[in-house]
Design a protein around this motif. Structure first.
Motif, PDB file in Angstrom:
ATOM      1  N   HIS A   1       1.284  -1.298   0.082  1.00  0.00           N
ATOM      2  CA  HIS A   1      -0.055  -0.312  -0.081  1.00  0.00           C
ATOM      3  C   HIS A   1       0.782   0.928  -0.066  1.00  0.00           C
ATOM      4  O   HIS A   1       0.308   1.894  -0.654  1.00  0.00           O
ATOM      5  N   SER A   2       1.756   1.002   0.289  1.00  0.00           N
ATOM      6  CA  SER A   2       2.552   2.736   0.577  1.00  0.00           C
ATOM      7  C   SER A   2       4.101   1.880   1.458  1.00  0.00           C
ATOM      8  O   SER A   2       4.282   0.921   2.349  1.00  0.00           O
ATOM      9  N   ALA A   3       4.919   2.139   0.059  1.00  0.00           N
ATOM     10  CA  ALA A   3       6.677   2.830   0.818  1.00  0.00           C
ATOM     11  C   ALA A   3       7.503   3.725  -0.030  1.00  0.00           C
ATOM     12  O   ALA A   3       6.791   4.064  -0.968  1.00  0.00           O
ATOM     13  N   PRO A   4       8.224   3.863   1.138  1.00  0.00           N
ATOM     14  CA  PRO A   4       9.112   5.077   0.210  1.00  0.00           C
ATOM     15  C   PRO A   4       9.836   4.212  -0.445  1.00  0.00           C
ATOM     16  O   PRO A   4      10.164   3.524  -0.836  1.00  0.00           O
ATOM     17  N   ARG A   5      10.202   5.581  -2.007  1.00  0.00           N
ATOM     18  CA  ARG A   5      10.718   5.495  -3.003  1.00  0.00           C
ATOM     19  C   ARG A   5      12.393   4.192  -3.123  1.00  0.00           C
ATOM     20  O   ARG A   5      12.520   3.090  -3.318  1.00  0.00           O
ATOM     21  N   ALA A   6      13.402   4.698  -1.646  1.00  0.00           N
ATOM     22  CA  ALA A   6      15.083   3.735  -1.705  1.00  0.00           C
ATOM     23  C   ALA A   6      14.395   2.606  -1.135  1.00  0.00           C
ATOM     24  O   ALA A   6      15.006   1.743  -1.597  1.00  0.00           O
ATOM     25  N   LEU A   7      13.189   2.077  -0.463  1.00  0.00           N
ATOM     26  CA  LEU A   7      12.355   0.633  -0.540  1.00  0.00           C
ATOM     27  C   LEU A   7      12.612   0.201  -0.980  1.00  0.00           C
ATOM     28  O   LEU A   7      12.339  -1.444  -0.987  1.00  0.00           O
ATOM     29  N   CYS A   8      11.965   0.408  -2.522  1.00  0.00           N
ATOM     30  CA  CYS A   8      10.808  -0.259  -3.693  1.00  0.00           C
ATOM     31  C   CYS A   8      11.851  -1.254  -3.921  1.00  0.00           C
ATOM     32  O   CYS A   8      10.981  -2.765  -4.019  1.00  0.00           O
ATOM     33  N   PRO A   9      12.962  -1.526  -4.294  1.00  0.00           N
ATOM     34  CA  PRO A   9      14.411  -2.137  -4.956  1.00  0.00           C
ATOM     35  C   PRO A   9      14.268  -3.965  -3.410  1.00  0.00           C
ATOM     36  O   PRO A   9      14.191  -4.613  -4.518  1.00  0.00           O
ATOM     37  N   HIS A  10      14.237  -3.277  -2.135  1.00  0.00           N
ATOM     38  CA  HIS A  10      14.244  -3.959  -1.199  1.00  0.00           C
ATOM     39  C   HIS A  10      13.000  -5.165  -1.249  1.00  0.00           C
ATOM     40  O   HIS A  10      13.313  -5.367  -1.010  1.00  0.00           O
ATOM     41  N   VAL A  11      12.029  -4.041  -1.551  1.00  0.00           N
ATOM     42  CA  VAL A  11      10.639  -5.267  -1.334  1.00  0.00           C
ATOM     43  C   VAL A  11      10.548  -6.454  -2.168  1.00  0.00           C
ATOM     44  O   VAL A  11      10.514  -7.094  -2.165  1.00  0.00           O
ATOM     45  N   GLU A  12      11.108  -5.822  -3.336  1.00  0.00           N
ATOM     46  CA  GLU A  12      11.247  -6.878  -5.097  1.00  0.00           C
ATOM     47  C   GLU A  12      12.103  -8.006  -4.430  1.00  0.00           C
ATOM     48  O   GLU A  12      11.496  -9.237  -4.355  1.00  0.00           O
ATOM     49  N   TRP A  13      13.292  -7.245  -3.849  1.00  0.00           N
ATOM     50  CA  TRP A  13      13.806  -8.461  -3.784  1.00  0.00           C
ATOM     51  C   TRP A  13      13.646  -9.815  -2.188  1.00  0.00           C
ATOM     52  O   TRP A  13      13.678 -11.175  -2.855  1.00  0.00           O
ATOM     53  N   ALA A  14      12.726  -8.779  -1.520  1.00  0.00           N
ATOM     54  CA  ALA A  14      11.756  -9.691  -0.758  1.00  0.00           C
ATOM     55  C   ALA A  14      11.589 -10.700  -1.124  1.00  0.00           C
ATOM     56  O   ALA A  14      11.338 -12.357  -0.899  1.00  0.00           O
ATOM     57  N   VAL A  15      10.232 -10.258  -1.606  1.00  0.00           N
ATOM     58  CA  VAL A  15       9.858 -10.860  -2.697  1.00  0.00           C
ATOM     59  C   VAL A  15      10.365 -12.409  -3.545  1.00  0.00           C
ATOM     60  O   VAL A  15       9.861 -13.397  -3.641  1.00  0.00           O
ATOM     61  N   ALA A  16      11.030 -12.012  -4.536  1.00  0.00           N
ATOM     62  CA  ALA A  16      12.198 -12.192  -5.398  1.00  0.00           C
ATOM     63  C   ALA A  16      12.266 -13.484  -4.202  1.00  0.00           C
ATOM     64  O   ALA A  16      12.827 -14.643  -4.382  1.00  0.00           O
ATOM     65  N   GLY A  17      13.275 -13.115  -2.957  1.00  0.00           N
ATOM     66  CA  GLY A  17      13.056 -14.504  -2.619  1.00  0.00           C
ATOM     67  C   GLY A  17      12.492 -15.665  -1.605  1.00  0.00           C
ATOM     68  O   GLY A  17      12.597 -16.469  -1.519  1.00  0.00           O
ATOM     69  N   VAL A  18      11.743 -14.842  -1.609  1.00  0.00           N
ATOM     70  CA  VAL A  18      10.520 -15.964  -0.811  1.00  0.00           C
ATOM     71  C   VAL A  18      10.075 -17.675  -2.674  1.00  0.00           C
ATOM     72  O   VAL A  18       9.805 -18.230  -1.937  1.00  0.00           O
ATOM     73  N   LEU A  19       9.748 -15.722  -3.307  1.00  0.00           N
ATOM     74  CA  LEU A  19       8.986 -16.756  -4.697  1.00  0.00           C
ATOM     75  C   LEU A  19       9.889 -17.572  -5.472  1.00  0.00           C
ATOM     76  O   LEU A  19       9.503 -18.404  -6.178  1.00  0.00           O
ATOM     77  N   GLY A  20      11.046 -17.388  -5.004  1.00  0.00           N
ATOM     78  CA  GLY A  20      12.398 -18.308  -6.262  1.00  0.00           C
ATOM     79  C   GLY A  20      12.389 -17.915  -7.290  1.00  0.00           C
ATOM     80  O   GLY A  20      12.625 -18.291  -8.619  1.00  0.00           O
ATOM     81  N   THR A  21      11.824 -16.205  -7.549  1.00  0.00           N
ATOM     82  CA  THR A  21      12.093 -15.993  -9.005  1.00  0.00           C
ATOM     83  C   THR A  21      12.651 -14.233  -9.180  1.00  0.00           C
ATOM     84  O   THR A  21      12.327 -13.837  -8.002  1.00  0.00           O
TER      85      THR A  21
END
Length: 164
Positions: A10-30
């Motif tokens: 719902h909301s993330a500071p711009r600097a956090l957006c790539p970290h969110v993607e990396w965390a999700v990628a780590g869980v999904l394995g892709t």
């Protein structure tokens, strides 16, 4: 057994957006590239949402991977499958994380022991029963996240499949 669900950032500071993607990628394995759009409910933040498919328990792994960032507001849902109930996680900076088990129609299923504990606390005068039930249903999280949900209507959704 696989299930599917949706992650709503719902909301993330711009600097956090790539970290969110990396965390999700780590869980999904892709690899994950989310489509970020501005969040009008909190100027200076961004939002994204996507649908995922994975093993039962993936929603809890996503919520665990994201819960450590104080400035992040998100929800993760998972549909019920033959081996697991559905789930809903909500997280806000002020309230922390909320978890609920959901049935096939999306209703929150409250375990008997949690209802009994809420009743005991209210009978002892430690709290009001109405407030206890509101917490069990996630009302404080819904109240805080509602403006962010409306601001996100029409946002693009991308399906992601977990590599197994």
């Amino acid at each position: 057994m696989t299930t599917r669900g949706v992650l709503y950032v719902h909301s993330a500071p711009r600097a956090l957006c790539p970290h969110v993607e990396w965390a999700v990628a780590g869980v999904l394995g892709t690899r994950v590239n989310l489509d970020w759009i501005r969040q009008p409910a909190a100027p200076g933040t961004w939002r994204s949402e996507f649908s995922w498919q994975g093993e039962a328990g993936t929603a809890s792994k996503l919520a665990s991977a994201l819960r450590g960032w104080h400035l992040l507001r998100f929800e993760v849902t998972a549909e019920p499958c033959p081996t697991a109930e559905g789930e809903r996680y909500s997280c806000t900076p002020d309230l922390g994380i909320f978890h609920a088990v959901t049935g096939i129609h999306g209703d929150i299923l409250i375990p008997e022991d949690r209802l009994r504990a809420a009743l005991v606390r209210s009978q002892r005068g430690e709290s009001e029963l109405e407030a206890e039930l509101a917490k069990l249903l996630g009302k404080p999280w819904d109240d805080e996240l509602e403006p962010f949900r409306y601001a996100g209507e029409g946002a693009p959704v991308r399906w992601l499949h977990q590599v197994v």
